[in-house]
Design a protein around this motif. Structure first.
Motif, mmCIF file in Angstrom:
data_model
loop_
_atom_site.group_PDB
_atom_site.id
_atom_site.type_symbol
_atom_site.label_atom_id
_atom_site.label_comp_id
_atom_site.label_asym_id
_atom_site.label_seq_id
_atom_site.Cartn_x
_atom_site.Cartn_y
_atom_site.Cartn_z
ATOM 1 N N PHE A 34 0.829 -1.199 0.000
ATOM 2 C CA PHE A 34 0.000 0.000 0.000
ATOM 3 C C PHE A 34 0.871 1.259 0.000
ATOM 4 C CE2 PHE A 34 -1.849 -3.415 2.523
ATOM 5 C CZ PHE A 34 -3.023 -3.664 1.809
ATOM 6 N N PRO A 35 0.370 2.338 -0.603
ATOM 7 C CA PRO A 35 1.148 3.589 -0.596
ATOM 8 C C PRO A 35 1.102 4.254 0.773
ATOM 9 C CG PRO A 35 -0.994 3.948 -1.631
ATOM 10 C CD PRO A 35 -0.899 2.473 -1.347
ATOM 11 N N MET A 36 2.226 4.849 1.151
ATOM 12 C CA MET A 36 2.332 5.614 2.390
ATOM 13 C C MET A 36 2.922 6.981 2.053
ATOM 14 S SD MET A 36 1.222 3.730 4.944
ATOM 15 C CE MET A 36 2.026 4.108 6.495
ATOM 16 N N LEU A 84 6.334 2.566 1.467
ATOM 17 C CA LEU A 84 5.406 1.479 1.179
ATOM 18 C C LEU A 84 5.077 0.731 2.463
ATOM 19 C CD1 LEU A 84 7.058 -0.056 -2.036
ATOM 20 C CD2 LEU A 84 5.096 1.501 -1.935
ATOM 21 N N LEU A 85 3.831 0.285 2.561
ATOM 22 C CA LEU A 85 3.426 -0.599 3.647
ATOM 23 C C LEU A 85 3.216 -1.984 3.053
ATOM 24 C CD1 LEU A 85 2.583 -0.907 6.644
ATOM 25 C CD2 LEU A 85 0.220 -0.544 5.894
ATOM 26 N N THR A 144 2.593 -0.843 15.373
ATOM 27 C CA THR A 144 1.298 -0.190 15.564
ATOM 28 C C THR A 144 0.281 -1.213 16.056
ATOM 29 O OG1 THR A 144 0.605 -0.656 13.308
ATOM 30 C CG2 THR A 144 1.766 1.428 13.671
ATOM 31 N N GLU A 145 -0.896 -0.715 16.491
ATOM 32 C CA GLU A 145 -1.939 -1.645 16.921
ATOM 33 C C GLU A 145 -2.497 -2.432 15.738
ATOM 34 O OE1 GLU A 145 -5.193 0.281 18.841
ATOM 35 O OE2 GLU A 145 -5.563 1.730 17.241
ATOM 36 N N ASN A 165 -1.300 5.970 10.567
ATOM 37 C CA ASN A 165 -0.448 5.793 11.742
ATOM 38 C C ASN A 165 -0.654 4.432 12.390
ATOM 39 O OD1 ASN A 165 0.763 8.434 11.699
ATOM 40 N ND2 ASN A 165 -1.199 9.240 12.439
ATOM 41 N N GLY A 166 -1.499 3.605 11.764
ATOM 42 C CA GLY A 166 -1.720 2.268 12.277
ATOM 43 C C GLY A 166 -2.762 2.182 13.368
#
Length: 783
Positions: free
Chosen positions: A212-214, A219-220, A241-242, A278-279
């Motif tokens: 995914f784009p960040m 990239l994620l 992150t959670e 930010n997750g």
């Protein structure tokens, strides 16, 4: 100061997340489609949408198309299973199956027809093995990806892109196309070649299911069983992150980005989560919250920003683009009679007791908690004198935090009100009539039961002179004694005027008590001892169906119930009202019509009590969600033939039908997937119908024994918000029977003319014969 803190908390928790249209309070409306509905296989691997709004599903049993009304199935020639689907700008529907790939496009009659591209592969040099897992349309090329290689189709030619070792999956991120290779790691496809991304081989021991784009070109990366990673400056770093905690526990099967603000992450074990960049988890939807299956194979955002899920068994539609979200049974809520916010907690009065939920806790990950000592029916929850009071079947209760700290009276209560002329005293409606409570240094205390009347009702109001009560269809006017121990006068009023019989409702609007019957609103004059109609208020309700209940919220908006539906008269800055009905159509049949509960905290946070829980309504999202629907005459069927529209086929030509086929059938569709049960069609066949039909949810129409002539079938649709589409139409002609055809009439004229000519000739011949016979007879007489 406390109110300021509460407003700031509301903004942080509920306003900021709405900027991206993902609500973090309650659940969106979820509609599940079981395989028995679309009549296909269990697993759905991929989803896409065409320009007309039709949704396509790559299913174990074929390609399934859904237009909002009906499902259609299309199959590949050699194997029913389809793993991938992608639609280009021209409307070609590219699909991939087992050792087969190609595309569907509509034929001359609109039906989708399959064209194989895998036939272009030279099987003498390349062996087709396995599934086409992904299809990408990338810079003018159509790329079909299998594990062994990718097939690249451009300009009607096919070429091969061999995997360095073996591909896993591939991902399109903005203008970049990435593959995972089991030894080379993540590689990017550019200008016909593959380029390795540094330091990505550390993920070779797991499957990558999503990229995914960040922000800042990062990239994620989502893996099946190792969690989430951020690729930043050529480094693969765990995303602490959670969201990552959730994925590590439940596995990931990819997902989809929403407007570069949120990411939907599919899981193996526990539905989906939607997180921000930010997750932080904004929503979690699983089987306990309405999803029919917890394994999500694919996710897709449609052209209305709603979410579709392809499940291991079935399909789900999640109405993210809606101003409504819900707290159903999964939040421990039954029938909701009232709600209120008090000291940073939301309290809800239900048929099972009082429940609460803190504002500073994620609403999507925890249920409401029962307030101790409140099991049983709670009719009202109110803040009076800075104390939280509950009108409960077991008594008048004072609540603090999660406990009942005081029982003021054990009699069952339904509602409380402060006496306007004596603000230190409160009146409560109970099973035996009314009681008085007094504010003291130790808080509220029960003072006395009021004598003289022993009727109870939820519907009562107080002014400076009287207590007004609605009971058994009558209005009671009651005057309290100065010591508040009895009613010193009680008057029963059956009718408000000679013209308006009966009595409807009693309510306080703009701090004045109004008495309503048949949508006519009256006030009471103590000086003249009579009721007089407020023409201005009655005029506001002139064009509204007869109301059953009415309440004013904190912002001066008027909420009313008619039939089983809800409406709002939204107060404008100039004092006028705007009537809104259609946004609430999804609540029809789920309202407690005799106990209307609307709690308006601010325009973004409005809570509505329902039979099946609680609804949250953000009125400021309404303008972002309402669009004009589109409508299609989906099919046109004379006997023995069917033309299908809406598959990129345009309704442009005029159709000719022989008289022997003069009964026709039309089907309708509108690719509007929100609140489908409230979608209504209206049609008119010019040349047959005198006017448009009534609005109806029926999506087909048949006409039989049409006479010869020209016809124009017109169609429009109205969505759940009351917005109508533009008209669409189809023009056709029914030919006359052969004996009423133009050529037949020419023949009739010719035959008639010939008959006349023949008869005239016969007559002329007979006349000549008669004349000749007469002449001969004369001659014989002389001789």
């Amino acid at each position: 100061m406390n109110q300021l803190k509460l407003n700031i908390l509301f903004f942080l928790l509920f306003v900021i997340p709405f900027f991206g249209q993902i609500k973090n309070i309650g659940l969106p409306d979820i509609r599940n489609y079981k395989r028995s509905e679309y009549k296909g296989g269990t697993q759905n691997w991929n989803i896409d949408q065409d320009k007309n709004g039709n949704i396509y599903f790559a299913n174990n049993n074929g390609l399934f198309q859904f237009d909002g009304v009906s499902w259609r199935k299309y199959s590949l020639p050699n194997s029913p299973l389809i793993r991938s689907v992608k639609i280009d700008d021209s409307g070609k529907i590219f699909v991939g199956g087992n050792n087969e790939f190609g595309y569907f496009k509509p034929n001359s009659k609109g039906k989708l027809e399959y064209f194989s591209l895998s036939k272009m592969v030279n099987i003498n040099t390349v062996k087709l093995t396995g599934y086409i897992w992904k299809i990408h349309i990338h810079k003018g090329e159509v790329i079909f990806q299998s594990f062994e290689r990718a097939f690249i189709f451009k300009n009607n030619k096919l070429r091969l892109l061999e995997a360095p070792t073996k591909f896993q999956f591939s991902f399109q991120v903005n203008n970049h196309l990435y593959f995972q290779d089991i030894t080379a790691g993540i590689i990017e496809y550019k200008n016909g070649k593959l380029f390795q991304l540094k330091n990505t081989t550390i993920l070779n021991n797991t499957e990558i299911w999503g990229i995914f784009p960040m922000p800042d070109n990062k990239l994620l990366v989502a893996t099946l069983n190792k969690g989430l990673f951020k690729y930043d400056n050529e480094k693969m770093i765990p995303w602490d992150t959670e969201a990552n905690v959730f994925i590590k526990k439940n596995g990931s099967l990819g997902g989809v980005a929403i407007k570069d603000k949120f990411i939907v992450l599919n899981s193996v074990l526990n539905g989906i989560i939607i997180c921000d960049l930010n997750g932080k988890i904004i929503q979690h939807i699983d089987r306990t919250k309405g999803l029919q299956n917890n394994t999500v194979l694919t996710s897709f955002i449609d052209n209305k920003n709603n979410l579709w899920l392809g499940l291991d068994s079935g399909i789900a539609f999640i109405n993210e683009n809606s101003p409504f979200s819900y707290f159903p049974f999964s939040y421990n809520l039954g029938t909701v009679y009232a709600s209120v916010v008090y000291k940073e907690n939301l309290y809800v009065a239900t048929n099972q007791g009082v429940f609460y939920h803190p504002w500073n806790k994620n609403f999507n990950e925890s249920s409401f908690t029962l307030v101790e000592g409140t099991i049983g029916q709670a009719d009202a929850i109110q803040v009076i004198g800075n104390q939280l009071l509950c009108a409960h079947n077991n008594g008048a209760l004072v609540i603090e935090g999660g406990k009942t700290i005081k029982v003021l009276d054990k009699n069952g209560y339904s509602r409380f009100q402060t006496i306007p002329s004596r603000p230190n005293f409160i009146i409560g409606s109970n099973k035996n009539g009314f009681a008085v409570f007094e504010k003291t240094a130790n808080g509220l205390e029960f003072r006395n039961q009021i004598g003289g009347l022993y009727k109870s009702s939820l519907s009562f109001e107080l002014d400076n002179n009287y207590l007004w009560l609605k009971n058994d269809g009558l209005l009671y006017q009651m005057e309290l004694s100065s010591d508040l121990k009895k009613f010193k006068s009680i008057k029963t009023i059956p009718n408000l005027s000679a013209n308006d019989k009966g009595f409807g409702s009693i309510q306080k609007i703009n701090n004045s008590i109004y008495f309503q019957t048949n949508n006519h609103f009256y006030k009471y004059s103590k000086e003249q001892d009579l009721f007089y109609e407020d023409k201005k208020m009655s005029l506001i309700f002139k064009d509204i169906p007869r109301i059953k209940a009415l309440t004013e919220d904190a912002n001066g908006n008027l909420w009313y119930v008619f039939n089983e539906s809800l409406g709002e008269l939204m107060k404008n800055s100039n004092g006028t009202y705007t009537n809104l009905v259609t946004p609430f159509s999804s609540l029809t049949g789920n309202l407690i019509t005799d106990r209307l509960s609307v709690n308006t905290i601010n325009p973004k946070n409005i809570f509505i009590g329902l039979i099946d829980g609680l609804a949250h309504y953000d009125s400021q999202l309404l303008n972002n969600t309402v669009t004009k629907p589109t409508v299609f005459i989906r099919s046109f069927s004379p006997p023995g033939d069917t033309l299908i529209f809406g598959n990129e086929k345009k309704v442009s030509e005029k159709y000719l039908i022989p008289y022997a086929s003069n009964h026709v059938k039309f089907t309708f569709s509108s690719p509007t997937y929100e609140n489908l049960e409230n979608l209504e069609f209206s049609y008119q066949l010019e040349g047959f119908d005198d006017k448009w039909s009534h609005w109806s949810t029926i999506s087909f129409k048949e006409y039989t024994y049409l006479r010869e002539g020209n016809y124009k079938m017109k169609l429009k649709v109205r969505n759940s918000y009351g917005i109508q589409s533009e008209e669409t139409f189809i023009v056709f002609t029914v030919s006359p029977p052969w004996y009423r055809h133009f050529l037949a009439y020419l023949v009739y004229i010719l035959l008639t003319a010939m008959s006349i000519f023949y008869m005239r000739q016969r007559i002329k011949t007979k006349i000549r014969k008669n004349k000749l016979s007469y002449t001969l007879n004369i001659c014989f007489m002389f001789f």
